[in-house]
Design a protein around this motif. Structure first.
Motif, PDB file in Angstrom:
ATOM      1  N   GLY A   1      42.369 -26.242 -16.578  1.00  0.00           N
ATOM      2  CA  GLY A   1      42.232 -25.852 -15.534  1.00  0.00           C
ATOM      3  C   GLY A   1      41.465 -26.318 -14.401  1.00  0.00           C
ATOM      4  O   GLY A   1      41.587 -27.999 -14.674  1.00  0.00           O
ATOM      5  N   CYS A   2      41.806 -26.622 -12.788  1.00  0.00           N
ATOM      6  CA  CYS A   2      41.106 -27.332 -11.915  1.00  0.00           C
ATOM      7  C   CYS A   2      39.632 -27.017 -11.494  1.00  0.00           C
ATOM      8  O   CYS A   2      39.726 -25.141 -10.818  1.00  0.00           O
ATOM      9  CB  CYS A   2      42.273 -27.525 -10.961  1.00  0.00           C
ATOM     10  SG  CYS A   2      41.191 -28.411  -9.612  1.00  0.00           S
ATOM     11  N   LEU A   3      38.983 -27.812 -11.399  1.00  0.00           N
ATOM     12  CA  LEU A   3      37.213 -27.507 -10.967  1.00  0.00           C
ATOM     13  C   LEU A   3      37.536 -28.141  -9.457  1.00  0.00           C
ATOM     14  O   LEU A   3      38.070 -29.494  -9.246  1.00  0.00           O
ATOM     15  CB  LEU A   3      36.546 -27.927 -11.149  1.00  0.00           C
ATOM     16  CG  LEU A   3      35.300 -27.625 -10.410  1.00  0.00           C
ATOM     17  CD1 LEU A   3      34.599 -25.859 -11.132  1.00  0.00           C
ATOM     18  CD2 LEU A   3      33.923 -28.413 -11.136  1.00  0.00           C
ATOM     19  N   THR A   4      36.851 -27.010  -8.066  1.00  0.00           N
ATOM     20  CA  THR A   4      37.187 -27.883  -7.061  1.00  0.00           C
ATOM     21  C   THR A   4      36.005 -27.474  -6.398  1.00  0.00           C
ATOM     22  O   THR A   4      35.016 -26.358  -6.114  1.00  0.00           O
ATOM     23  CB  THR A   4      38.128 -27.405  -5.811  1.00  0.00           C
ATOM     24  OG1 THR A   4      39.402 -27.213  -6.643  1.00  0.00           O
ATOM     25  CG2 THR A   4      38.425 -27.861  -4.615  1.00  0.00           C
ATOM     26  N   LEU A   5      35.303 -28.984  -6.532  1.00  0.00           N
ATOM     27  CA  LEU A   5      33.677 -28.352  -5.612  1.00  0.00           C
ATOM     28  C   LEU A   5      33.928 -28.397  -4.023  1.00  0.00           C
ATOM     29  O   LEU A   5      34.730 -29.795  -3.708  1.00  0.00           O
ATOM     30  CB  LEU A   5      32.557 -29.703  -6.112  1.00  0.00           C
ATOM     31  CG  LEU A   5      32.688 -30.148  -7.733  1.00  0.00           C
ATOM     32  CD1 LEU A   5      31.567 -30.662  -7.984  1.00  0.00           C
ATOM     33  CD2 LEU A   5      32.231 -29.211  -8.297  1.00  0.00           C
ATOM     34  N   ASP A   6      33.246 -27.503  -3.300  1.00  0.00           N
ATOM     35  CA  ASP A   6      33.831 -27.893  -1.720  1.00  0.00           C
ATOM     36  C   ASP A   6      32.657 -27.281  -0.729  1.00  0.00           C
ATOM     37  O   ASP A   6      32.550 -26.990   0.041  1.00  0.00           O
ATOM     38  CB  ASP A   6      34.724 -26.658  -1.234  1.00  0.00           C
ATOM     39  CG  ASP A   6      34.318 -25.609  -2.177  1.00  0.00           C
ATOM     40  OD1 ASP A   6      33.211 -25.141  -2.561  1.00  0.00           O
ATOM     41  OD2 ASP A   6      35.712 -24.189  -1.718  1.00  0.00           O
ATOM     42  N   ARG A   7      31.419 -27.368  -1.520  1.00  0.00           N
ATOM     43  CA  ARG A   7      29.813 -26.456  -0.834  1.00  0.00           C
ATOM     44  C   ARG A   7      29.008 -26.829  -1.081  1.00  0.00           C
ATOM     45  O   ARG A   7      28.781 -27.393  -2.486  1.00  0.00           O
ATOM     46  CB  ARG A   7      30.248 -24.927  -0.840  1.00  0.00           C
ATOM     47  CG  ARG A   7      29.543 -24.409   0.440  1.00  0.00           C
ATOM     48  CD  ARG A   7      29.110 -23.031  -0.002  1.00  0.00           C
ATOM     49  NE  ARG A   7      29.153 -22.414  -1.202  1.00  0.00           N
ATOM     50  CZ  ARG A   7      27.865 -21.748  -1.295  1.00  0.00           C
ATOM     51  NH1 ARG A   7      26.283 -22.112  -0.501  1.00  0.00           N
ATOM     52  NH2 ARG A   7      28.105 -20.930  -2.466  1.00  0.00           N
TER      53      ARG A   7
END
Ligand code: HEM
Length: 473
Positions: A314-320
């Motif tokens: 899967g994919c981890l998105t750091l956005d905050r």
């Protein structure tokens, strides 16, 4: 007698009351001053002694003194960010882990980047192992995945961890950097040869987390609904190409901007962009372990990716970005034992040693209620919620303290040397020689014997480069 302040005006109180003047004659410092009476200690008259009963003063000072938390014993300097993880596919054939059952399943996360042997002031480009820990807030509890950017560790038994970390730390006698202590440790620890070959390559000096590949290092176990258990190794692969620095570039940046990696993370997320990493795993059937030339539970080894290919999870998105560093980053309490059903510890000696020490460290540095801190999301935790590792496994043997049977300390170090391009080999050789040349002869010879056992050319080149440094003296 009234005195003039540094701006030459008289105290404004007299002027205002006597002349009823509307103009504000107060000095700039007086205009800006906070007139809240709570800003003053409680005294007898304006110049009198401070009263012991002034609880406001006590609380103000005591709060200040106590708000600085105890630092982590390792991985002290760090930065954090929130994000989410999206599963690519169902991992049901391999694990019961609730957040990996359906493609597209989304799980909220918190991640902390860190520097393994650091103080709060360690430059982000220092030669260091970088950590990357992620909390997955799943519907069946919190799962923590702790990773390092060097895929192997320098020791394979938790018993040696404190000596290893002390050898990388500033001198206990004068708090100054002490590379000789590290090389003395390496000379006594042949299993560190692989780690040294990685850490002293330019991989040891990175300027950015955005392009940082990280690894679980230890071997874990996944169990599916049918009770089939497999060994697992974790990999986070960044969406950006890995970019390393030379030792000289890293030193220059350390002076110019010691927080370069943290600043880039914060500014990127503040600007609406994201950091992305793909989670991949390698599986190994448990019965395959005995046919290998090395021990798969030895954390000084990697698993060949042709024999044990990467599976994309899967994919981890750091956005905050975080908005309260103390509460969200400093009080984050990661542990490799924060597991959920379907994910377990293996018998890897290092991992077993790690399984209890993190909570112990957190009880000390945060307090016994560390699980109640919001970022840790474990408000109703109780010991019976914990996952047992190894239930059903049948183990017999003689109780002992011993080295593992298949040590194989040098093969993978040599393979890694050969995998580097000429320029990367030159940098590795120079990075080691520039420190090792000043060590006592018996330490130099010992380390050289390990590097030569890994690869003849590798040892010979470090030796030659050390002569060059010695001639410059
Ligand atoms: C026996 C060996 C080890 C011991 C005793 C140990 C101990 C510790 C301790 C005490 C902490 C600080 C925990 C806290 O105060 O919250 C820590 C943090 C950490 N350790 Fe280990 N460690 C070991 C090996 C490893 C290995 C092999 C890895 C590789 C993945 C690793 C990755 C990390 C990371 C990433 C952190 C930072 C967690 C955070 O961001 O808060 N450690 N370790």
């Amino acid at each position: 007698m009234p005195h003039h302040d540094q701006y030459g005006s008289l105290p404004n109180r007299c002027n205002m009351s006597q002349n009823k003047c509307t103009q504000d004659y107060r000095s700039p410092s007086e205009k800006c001053r906070n007139h809240n009476p709570d800003q003053h200690s409680q005294t007898i008259g304006p110049d009198g002694p401070v009263l012991l009963q002034d609880t406001i003063l006590h609380e103000t000072l005591d709060t200040f003194v106590h708000e600085k938390m105890i630092e982590r014993a390792v991985h002290t300097k760090g930065y954090g960010a929130f994000g989410c993880f999206t599963a690519y596919q169902s991992m049901r054939p391999y694990t019961k882990a609730s957040f990996l059952q359906r493609p597209g399943q989304v799980t909220y996360t918190f991640s902390r980047f860190s520097f393994a042997v650091s103080t709060k002031g360690t430059p982000d480009t220092s030669r260091n192992v970088r950590g990357f820990s992620t909390k997955f807030y799943t519907d069946s509890g919190v799962f923590d995945l702790l990773c390092n950017h060097i895929p192997v560790f320098l020791v394979r038994d938790a018993m040696k961890f404190p000596t290893a970390i002390k050898s990388l730390s500033p001198s206990a006698s004068n708090n100054l950097p002490n590379p000789l202590a590290f090389w003395k440790f390496v000379a006594e620890t042949p299993e560190a040869a692989h780690f040294v070959t990685l850490l002293y390559s330019d991989l040891g000096t990175l300027a950015s987390f955005r392009c940082m590949r990280t690894y679980g290092v230890n071997t874990y176990v996944w169990e599916n609904e049918k009770g089939v258990r497999r060994y697992v190794k974790y990999h986070w692969i960044p969406s950006c190409q890995e970019c390393t620095l030379t030792r000289q570039e890293a030193a220059k940046l350390a002076g110019e901007n010691p927080n370069i990696a943290g600043e880039e993370l914060y500014n990127t997320l503040a600007g609406g962009e994201t950091y992305q990493y793909e989670l991949c795993v390698q599986f190994m059937n448990m019965d395959e372990a005995c046919s290998l030339s090395f021990d798969p539970l030895d954390d000084t080894k990697v698993w060949d990716q042709e024999q044990f290919p990467l599976t994309r999870v899967g994919c981890l998105t750091l956005d905050r970005n975080v908005d309260n560093y103390q509460q969200q980053v400093e009080k984050a309490a990661f542990s490799p034992a924060n597991l959920i059903d379907g994910i377990q510890l293996s018998a890897d000696k290092m991992l077993q040693g790690r399984s209890f020490v993190y909570w112990d460290a957190q009880r000390r540095r945060i307090g016994p209620d560390f699980r109640d801190i919001p970022v840790n999301h474990e408000e109703k935790w109780s010991p019976d919620k914990m996952v047992s590792s190894g239930n059903g496994a049948c183990i017999s043997g003689t109780v002992m303290r011993s080295e593992i049977e298949k040590e194989d300390n040098f093969t993978q170090a040599g393979e890694h040397y050969l995998s580097l391009c000429q320029e990367a080999r030159d940098h590795l050789v120079d990075n080691i020689a520039s420190e090792l040349y000043s060590a006592p002869e018996h330490i130099r010879n010992c380390v050289l014997s390990y590097l030569s056992a890994a690869n003849q050319e590798y040892g010979a080149r470090v030796q030659e480069c050390m002569y060059w440094y010695q001639k410059q003296l």
